[in-house]
Design an enzyme around this catalytic site. Structure first.
Site, PDB file in Angstrom:
ATOM      1  N   ASP A   1       0.843  -1.203   0.000  1.00 54.26           N
ATOM      2  CA  ASP A   1       0.000   0.000   0.000  1.00 54.26           C
ATOM      3  C   ASP A   1       0.885   1.262   0.000  1.00 54.26           C
ATOM      4  O   ASP A   1       0.685   2.184  -0.812  1.00 54.26           O
ATOM      5  CB  ASP A   1      -0.874  -0.049   1.267  1.00 54.26           C
ATOM      6  CG  ASP A   1      -2.059   0.889   1.227  1.00 54.26           C
ATOM      7  OD1 ASP A   1      -2.258   1.548   0.193  1.00 54.26           O
ATOM      8  OD2 ASP A   1      -2.792   0.958   2.230  1.00 54.26           O
TER       9      ASP A   1
ATOM     10  N   TYR B   1      -1.191  -8.349   7.623  1.00 55.49           N
ATOM     11  CA  TYR B   1      -2.444  -9.033   7.976  1.00 55.49           C
ATOM     12  C   TYR B   1      -2.259 -10.517   8.324  1.00 55.49           C
ATOM     13  O   TYR B   1      -3.214 -11.191   8.694  1.00 55.49           O
ATOM     14  CB  TYR B   1      -3.488  -8.851   6.869  1.00 55.49           C
ATOM     15  CG  TYR B   1      -4.131  -7.478   6.858  1.00 55.49           C
ATOM     16  CD1 TYR B   1      -3.725  -6.484   7.748  1.00 55.49           C
ATOM     17  CD2 TYR B   1      -5.140  -7.160   5.957  1.00 55.49           C
ATOM     18  CE1 TYR B   1      -4.309  -5.225   7.726  1.00 55.49           C
ATOM     19  CE2 TYR B   1      -5.736  -5.899   5.951  1.00 55.49           C
ATOM     20  CZ  TYR B   1      -5.309  -4.935   6.832  1.00 55.49           C
ATOM     21  OH  TYR B   1      -5.893  -3.694   6.805  1.00 55.49           O
TER      22      TYR B   1
HETATM   23  P1  ADP Z   1      -1.544  -6.853   4.005  1.00 54.53           P
HETATM   24  O1  ADP Z   1      -1.863  -5.769   5.002  1.00 54.53           O
HETATM   25  O2  ADP Z   1      -2.697  -7.140   3.067  1.00 54.53           O
HETATM   26  O3  ADP Z   1      -0.965  -8.062   4.641  1.00 54.53           O
HETATM   27  P2  ADP Z   1       1.112  -5.980   3.109  1.00 54.53           P
HETATM   28  O4  ADP Z   1       1.416  -4.845   2.195  1.00 54.53           O
HETATM   29  O5  ADP Z   1       1.610  -5.906   4.509  1.00 54.53           O
HETATM   30  O6  ADP Z   1      -0.486  -6.158   3.037  1.00 54.53           O
HETATM   31  O7  ADP Z   1       1.634  -7.324   2.470  1.00 54.53           O
HETATM   32  C1  ADP Z   1       1.026  -7.951   1.361  1.00 54.53           C
HETATM   33  C2  ADP Z   1       2.093  -8.530   0.459  1.00 54.53           C
HETATM   34  O8  ADP Z   1       2.657  -7.502  -0.324  1.00 54.53           O
HETATM   35  C3  ADP Z   1       3.258  -9.190   1.190  1.00 54.53           C
HETATM   36  O9  ADP Z   1       3.435 -10.500   0.678  1.00 54.53           O
HETATM   37  C4  ADP Z   1       4.454  -8.308   0.854  1.00 54.53           C
HETATM   38  O10 ADP Z   1       5.633  -9.088   0.702  1.00 54.53           O
HETATM   39  C5  ADP Z   1       4.037  -7.727  -0.475  1.00 54.53           C
HETATM   40  N1  ADP Z   1       4.673  -6.480  -0.897  1.00 54.53           N
HETATM   41  C6  ADP Z   1       5.239  -5.505  -0.154  1.00 54.53           C
HETATM   42  N2  ADP Z   1       5.725  -4.526  -0.944  1.00 54.53           N
HETATM   43  C7  ADP Z   1       5.444  -4.890  -2.232  1.00 54.53           C
HETATM   44  C8  ADP Z   1       5.698  -4.320  -3.525  1.00 54.53           C
HETATM   45  N3  ADP Z   1       6.326  -3.151  -3.668  1.00 54.53           N
HETATM   46  N4  ADP Z   1       5.265  -5.009  -4.621  1.00 54.53           N
HETATM   47  C9  ADP Z   1       4.624  -6.184  -4.501  1.00 54.53           C
HETATM   48  N5  ADP Z   1       4.349  -6.769  -3.329  1.00 54.53           N
HETATM   49  C10 ADP Z   1       4.761  -6.137  -2.202  1.00 54.53           C
END
Ligand code: ADP
Length: 177
Positions: free
Chosen positions: A35, A126
């Site tokens: 995000d 999450y």
């Molecule tokens: P959530 O709150 O839904 O768990 P997160 O952002 O904490 O969301 O994590 C969701 C996934 O996104 C994780 O597997 C993380 O490794 C991945 N992630 C983090 N940064 C990026 C990025 N720049 N591009 C793609 N995936 C990412």
């Protein structure tokens, strides 16, 4: 035309597609993880658009999805969906995560998009178990694709940022598809 399902490792903000999916939270005001990366790369217009949606409908519920323009990202839209927070599996977490994929794909169809990229929703902060989250992601997408008789989407990309998710998806995709 049949849809191509592909897997890529890396940063979702760098891959050009019609829509990038954001693992947002109910506030739609941005956060950490993917995000944060999406908001940083898109620029402040993304937050402004999210605030407009918030003012209109008060954020986004878990499992639901909304879309905005994509600012500086290499995409036309960002589809923001709110993953479920893993508790112990008895709070509808799986169904809610399934809803994320389904509702996002519905929006993609409505917008007549040809390509979309998904991050591994819910597997970061999450804390959804990664194996289960991947299975839900692949099965939900597969189900949607099979049920749609007028599919406009041509490519669905699963983008894994971490090695663990990438390995899981690699193994599961060769089994499921
Ligand atoms: P959530 O709150 O839904 O768990 P997160 O952002 O904490 O969301 O994590 C969701 C996934 O996104 C994780 O597997 C993380 O490794 C991945 N992630 C983090 N940064 C990026 C990025 N720049 N591009 C793609 N995936 C990412």
């Amino acid at each position: 035309m049949s849809v191509k399902l592909s897997l890529q490792k890396g940063d979702i903000t760098k891959i050009a597609v019609d829509a990038i999916v954001n693992a947002a939270n109910t506030s739609l005001l941005g956060g950490g993880g993917v995000d944060g990366a999406i908001h940083r790369a898109a620029g402040k217009v993304l937050l402004e658009e999210c605030i407009k949606i918030r003012n209109k409908q008060g954020g986004c519920k878990t499992g639901q999805a909304v879309y905005t323009i994509a600012g500086n990202l290499p995409a036309k839209y960002v589809i923001h969906t709110v993953g479920s927070v893993w508790q112990n599996g008895t709070h509808g977490e799986r169904e809610l995560l399934e809803n994320c994929y389904e509702n996002t794909l519905k929006i993609a169809q409505e917008l007549q998009l040809k390509s979309i990229s998904f991050p591994n929703i819910s597997t970061g902060v999450y804390k959804f178990p990664k194996e289960e989250a991947a299975e839900i992601a692949l099965n939900s997408v597969n189900k949607f694709v099979k049920q749609s008789n007028n599919l406009i989407l041509e490519e669905i990309i699963f983008v894994c940022f971490d090695e663990e998710n990438f390995k899981i998806y690699e193994r599961m995709m060769s089994r499921i598809f």
